[in-house]
Design a protein around this motif. Structure first.
Motif, short mmCIF file in Angstrom:
data_model
loop_
_atom_site.label_atom_id
_atom_site.label_comp_id
_atom_site.label_asym_id
_atom_site.label_seq_id
_atom_site.Cartn_x
_atom_site.Cartn_y
_atom_site.Cartn_z
N GLU A 1 0.83 -1.22 0.00
CA GLU A 1 0.00 0.00 0.00
C GLU A 1 0.85 1.26 0.00
O GLU A 1 0.36 2.34 -0.30
CB GLU A 1 -0.87 0.05 1.27
CG GLU A 1 -1.91 -1.03 1.36
CD GLU A 1 -2.52 -1.04 2.77
OE1 GLU A 1 -2.73 0.05 3.33
OE2 GLU A 1 -2.77 -2.15 3.29
N TRP A 2 2.10 1.12 0.38
CA TRP A 2 2.94 2.30 0.57
C TRP A 2 4.09 2.38 -0.44
O TRP A 2 5.07 3.07 -0.20
CB TRP A 2 3.48 2.32 2.00
CG TRP A 2 2.38 2.44 2.99
CD1 TRP A 2 1.81 1.44 3.72
CD2 TRP A 2 1.66 3.64 3.34
NE1 TRP A 2 0.78 1.93 4.48
CE2 TRP A 2 0.68 3.28 4.28
CE3 TRP A 2 1.77 4.99 2.94
CZ2 TRP A 2 -0.21 4.20 4.83
CZ3 TRP A 2 0.89 5.91 3.50
CH2 TRP A 2 -0.08 5.52 4.42
N LEU A 3 3.96 1.67 -1.54
CA LEU A 3 4.99 1.77 -2.57
C LEU A 3 4.60 2.83 -3.59
O LEU A 3 3.41 3.05 -3.84
CB LEU A 3 5.16 0.41 -3.27
CG LEU A 3 5.49 -0.78 -2.36
CD1 LEU A 3 5.66 -2.05 -3.19
CD2 LEU A 3 6.75 -0.52 -1.53
N ASP A 4 5.58 3.48 -4.16
CA ASP A 4 5.27 4.46 -5.21
C ASP A 4 5.12 3.72 -6.55
O ASP A 4 5.19 2.48 -6.60
CB ASP A 4 6.33 5.57 -5.28
CG ASP A 4 7.65 5.10 -5.87
OD1 ASP A 4 7.79 3.89 -6.16
OD2 ASP A 4 8.55 5.95 -6.05
N GLU A 5 4.93 4.48 -7.63
CA GLU A 5 4.65 3.84 -8.92
C GLU A 5 5.80 2.98 -9.43
O GLU A 5 5.62 2.10 -10.24
CB GLU A 5 4.24 4.90 -9.96
CG GLU A 5 5.34 5.87 -10.42
CD GLU A 5 5.79 6.88 -9.35
OE1 GLU A 5 5.15 7.00 -8.29
OE2 GLU A 5 6.83 7.56 -9.60
N LYS A 6 7.00 3.25 -8.86
CA LYS A 6 8.15 2.42 -9.26
C LYS A 6 8.42 1.30 -8.26
O LYS A 6 9.48 0.66 -8.32
CB LYS A 6 9.40 3.29 -9.40
CG LYS A 6 9.36 4.23 -10.60
CD LYS A 6 10.69 4.96 -10.71
CE LYS A 6 10.69 5.90 -11.91
NZ LYS A 6 11.87 6.78 -11.87
N GLY A 7 7.49 1.11 -7.32
CA GLY A 7 7.64 0.02 -6.36
C GLY A 7 8.59 0.34 -5.22
O GLY A 7 9.11 -0.57 -4.57
N ARG A 8 8.79 1.63 -4.96
CA ARG A 8 9.71 2.01 -3.89
C ARG A 8 8.93 2.40 -2.63
O ARG A 8 7.93 3.14 -2.72
CB ARG A 8 10.58 3.18 -4.36
CG ARG A 8 11.42 2.84 -5.58
CD ARG A 8 12.14 4.02 -6.16
NE ARG A 8 11.21 5.07 -6.60
CZ ARG A 8 11.59 6.15 -7.29
NH1 ARG A 8 12.86 6.32 -7.61
NH2 ARG A 8 10.69 7.05 -7.67
#
Lengths: 586, 287
Positions: A399-406
């Protein structure tokens, strides 16, 4: 019959004063009597006057008074140091055979009991037991059943073997018998025993116990008076719960070790005193900006610089509130009693983790290193709750990853609180830095990101102000014209001062504030009073400044910075004269 | 998953801002390779970085990481490792961070022997502040703050470490990628505090300790019949000011890390949601 008894043993540092005083305090506690202790001590191992003082009653005792009834004086100076507190009828026990004490003059009206402490100690097995001989003598003088002393001796010497315990018991009896046979020391002291079971502990120990109860597993510290007892308490105990104490090479290391422990996911803390806080302050800013939960106990002593290391003062309030460069969000909690040291420690850990913020937990010397009795129910372990805040596990990380999976450890949420992933959490790997950073924890100097991050850190504080109770403790007459406000350990002396004032002084409403920041808004309380007095142990009135700032009202300051805590009767007199003066000029 | 980890998994998508040619590129690449080749993965690795050019490394790598205050990286790393014995902890910094402002922590970290790795990018200059002498600068080194030399001896960090009871001391050269990686791997695999001093040249501010200088001066201990288990041999090599050795200078195979001596296992993060079950015993102690 006296309601309370004021007792002391004094001598040179290195004479075993502290240890002997604690044995007697323990005996009184085991006998179901309340105890409040204080120490006069110097910052050295040997030499210099030191004393351990006990006030005891079947009722609760919360402070010291300006009176001494029974004094064990191992040196002549001990008598001189206490002349103000001794009174007609006070009993002074001393070793009349000791060369330096042979010519001691007992002040007029007082009862001198020369007891061959050293000789009787030798008879029991060693001169080292002279202090215990004196305790036996004190039992006889105060009509205190010596069996209670036996229990305390067993607790103190049990691990040294039964022979040592027995020798000490014998030493006490020799002292008791000597007084019984040699003197007609008929005093009206009668130390009544009760069936109550009390525990006896000091504020540092209460902080340590609170830390373990709250789940603290990593402690790093550097020894410093008067905070060392916290580390000593935890050492040997925290390990039982899978934790560790690390004695660091200095305070710079201690705070960074604790920071590392907290980043790894442990509930971590350090404890120190003012000079240590000075050294830790740079890292304090790092802790706040990396949003690391950490509890820093500051056991205050007299400053500035090395100051008076073994003396009472509440001089670090502004240091804790404002220390560090830049604007650092933080909480500052200040327990007001020994028992509250326990409760506020538990609370400090929960606040630190719920809001991912450093929390100063401050006790002052007067309650940190002196023992007090409590009903054990005051330390209700079943009531301890651990709230770890917004920790995310592997299922929640997504739920807390950005669009690049970070992972976004500093996500600018509505309440300002970001998700926290412990190292080892798959896909939670992230950077954090003391540099201003973006949501990913990476350095940035972009204006809008900077503002977002400052705002979100500040928003956490606002959220806490809304969600948590930042209340005060209240005593005395709620409708009184005179409002007294204090913080820290003054609560005990002030509560008893109210009793002194009930006879012939002004009625008082007393507010004791355990939260320095955030803190309760006292605007209405101040507005409702005719006279407002702020009591604290510093010279400038640091808390009074805050009250004036918050309420836009001038207050009267009552300050003590001699290095000695307020005594109840002394404080009553201070309040009485302050009110009289304010009324005269009104 | 560790067997699938490639060294690029330890690389973040942030491009380094180090000067072109900076030794820190090679140092970092070797660290990433060593971590991957020793079976670590970014989610179970914690990097602590100091302040200075080298301190930026945490940003360019991908793992759990903290970039702290100047000189205090080692205590943070020790705290992380002790609180979670399952993590791979690597601390990275420069010669200023480690041997000047943080020198006090260095010797204590060495003697504490926590199972972790400390990589120091030693360029013998302060680069980020644009060229002042550092604790490892030569006495005759002229900089903006030492126009006539430093008037003081350089620190010998390997000698400090040896005298403080080090259990692993290695020296590498950032441009010798294979050897550097191999030595960092040995430091990671060492049971205790693996200390690696890396000659990591500054191409902008140090025109003395250059790539050319090191290429000429370096002697590989592998070609010297050196026994790292022999303290006296290690001492002689470390105190030899004529040569720049690379390789494992010293290793104590009997090293027992601090965490093991303390009886620590696993993570301290796992705690109950209330006081521990027998916590009332703590209260009873005060009767």
């Amino acid at each position: 019959m006296h309601e309370d008894l004021n007792w002391a043993i004094g001598g040179e540092a290195g004479d075993g004063i502290d240890s002997t005083g604690k044995i007697f305090a323990r005996a009184l506690s085991r006998a179901g009597r309340h105890v409040y202790t204080s120490k006069d001590f110097a910052s050295r191992i040997r030499g210099g006057y030191t004393a351990y003082k006990i006030r005891t009653s079947v009722d609760r005792v919360e402070s010291v008074v300006d009176r001494l009834d029974i004094l064990i004086a191992l040196t002549e100076r001990t008598i001189d140091e206490n002349l103000d507190e001794l009174h007609e009828g006070s009993v002074i026990i001393y070793d009349g055979e000791q060369t330096t004490m042979q010519d001691v003059e007992i002040p007029e009206g007082m009862i001198g009991l020369p007891v061959p402490l050293k000789d009787l100690g030798e008879e029991a097995g060693g001169a080292i037991m002279r202090n215990v001989v004196a305790l036996g003598a004190a039992c006889e003088v105060s009509n205190f059943p010596i069996e209670n002393l036996d229990e305390a001796l067993e607790k103190r010497f049990g691990d040294k073997g039964q022979a040592i315990v027995d020798n000490n018991k014998e030493a006490a009896r020799l002292g008791q018998e000597y007084v019984r046979e040699e003197f007609d020391a008929e005093t009206d002291y009668d130390l009544e025993c009760t069936d109550e079971d009390y525990v006896l502990l000091n504020g540092d120990e209460a902080i340590g116990m609170g830390a373990i109860a709250a789940g603290c597993r990593f402690y790093a510290g550097y020894p410093i008076t008067p905070a060392t007892d916290v580390m000593e308490y935890l050492t040997g105990r925290i390990e039982e719960y899978g934790g560790a104490v690390v004695q660091a090479e200095d305070e710079l290391s201690a705070i960074n070790l604790a920071l590392g422990g907290a980043r790894a996911g442990a509930r971590a803390m350090t404890a120190t005193s003012g000079p240590g806080i000075d050294l830790m302050t740079e890292t304090f800013g790092l802790i706040a900006t990396t949003e690391t939960p950490l509890v820093i106990a500051n056991v205050m002593r007299s400053g500035p610089s090395t100051g008076m290391p073994t003396k009472q003062e509440q001089g670090d309030l502004e240091q804790m509130l404002y220390g560090g460069h830049g604007e650092i969000p933080r909480f500052v909690l200040a327990p007001t009693t020994v028992a509250e040291c326990f409760h506020k420690t538990v609370e400090a850990f929960n606040l630190a983790e719920k809001y991912q913020i450093p929390v100063y937990l401050t006790a002052d010397l007067a309650m940190a290193v002196t023992e007090q009795t409590y009903d054990p129910d005051e330390f209700d372990m079943d009531a301890v709750e651990v709230d770890r805040g917004k920790v995310v596990d592997e299922a929640e990380v997504d739920e807390w990853l950005d669009e690049k999976g970070r992972f976004r450890p500093h996500a600018a949420t509505e309440d300002g609180i970001s998700p926290r992933a412990f190292p080892g959490t798959i896909d939670g790997a992230h950077m954090t830095t003391g540099l201003e950073h973006d949501e990913l924890g990476r350095r940035t100097e972009e204006e809008d990101v900077r503002v977002d991050q400052v705002d979100k850190r500040q928003r956490k504080v606002e959220t806490a102000q809304e969600r948590e109770e930042w209340d005060y403790r209240e005593f005395g007459d709620p409708d009184a014209d005179t409002l007294v406000i204090s913080w820290g350990s003054n609560e005990g002396a002030m509560r008893e001062a109210i009793e002194f004032l009930e006879a012939d002084g002004p009625d008082v409403r007393f507010i004791s504030v355990p939260y320095i920041f955030p803190r309760p808004d006292l605007t209405e309380e101040v507005a409702a009073a005719e006279e407002v007095i702020v009591v604290e142990c510093n010279a400038t009135g640091q808390f009074a400044d805050l009250v004036e700032h918050d309420t836009l009202t001038r207050v009267r300051r009552v300050n003590k910075y001699t290095g000695v805590r307020y005594k109840a009767d002394e404080l009553a007199e201070e309040i009485r004269s302050a009110v009289a003066d304010m009324e005269a000029t009104a | 998953m560790s067997s699938d980890v490639r060294f690029t998994d330890f690389k973040s998508d942030k491009q380094p801002t180090w000067c072109p040619g900076c030794g820190d590129f090679g140092t970092m690449n070797g660290m990433m390779k060593a971590l991957a080749e020793t079976g670590n993965n970014p989610d179970e690795t914690f990097i602590v970085a100091g302040i200075g050019c080298s301190g930026k490394i945490g940003t360019y790598m991908h793992s759990y990481a903290l970039h702290g205050v100047h000189g205090r990286a080692l205590p943070v790393g020790i705290g992380v490792k002790l609180a979670n014995q399952d993590l791979e902890v690597m601390v990275a910094g420069g010669d200023g961070d480690g041997y000047s402002i943080g020198a006090g922590h260095f010797i204590h970290a060495v003697r504490r022997n926590v199972d972790m790795t400390y990589v120091v990018m030693d360029n013998r200059i302060y680069g980020l502040t644009k060229g002042q002498f550092s604790p490892t600068s030569r006495e005759d080194f002229e900089t903006s703050t030492s126009p006539e030399g430093t008037h003081q001896q350089p620190v010998n960090p390997k000698a400090l470490a040896l005298s403080a009871g080090a259990t692993f001391i290695a020296q590498t050269f950032s441009s010798d990628s294979q050897r550097h990686t191999e030595l960092v791997k040995q430091a990671i695999e060492h049971d205790g505090f693996g200390f690696v001093n890396v000659y990591s040249p500054c191409v902008t501010f140090n025109d003395v300790d250059t790539y050319d200088y090191f290429r000429d001066a370096i002697v590989d201990l592998d070609e010297e019949d050196h026994d790292p288990g022999n303290f006296d041999q290690a001492k002689d090599k470390i105190l030899d000011s004529e040569k720049e050795y690379i390789g494992v200078l010293y290793q104590d195979d009997d090293s027992v890390p601090y965490g093991e001596r303390m009886g620590l296992e696993g993570s301290m993060a796992d705690i109950p949601d209330g006081a521990p079950e027998d916590a009332t015993d703590l209260v009873r102690e005060f009767y």
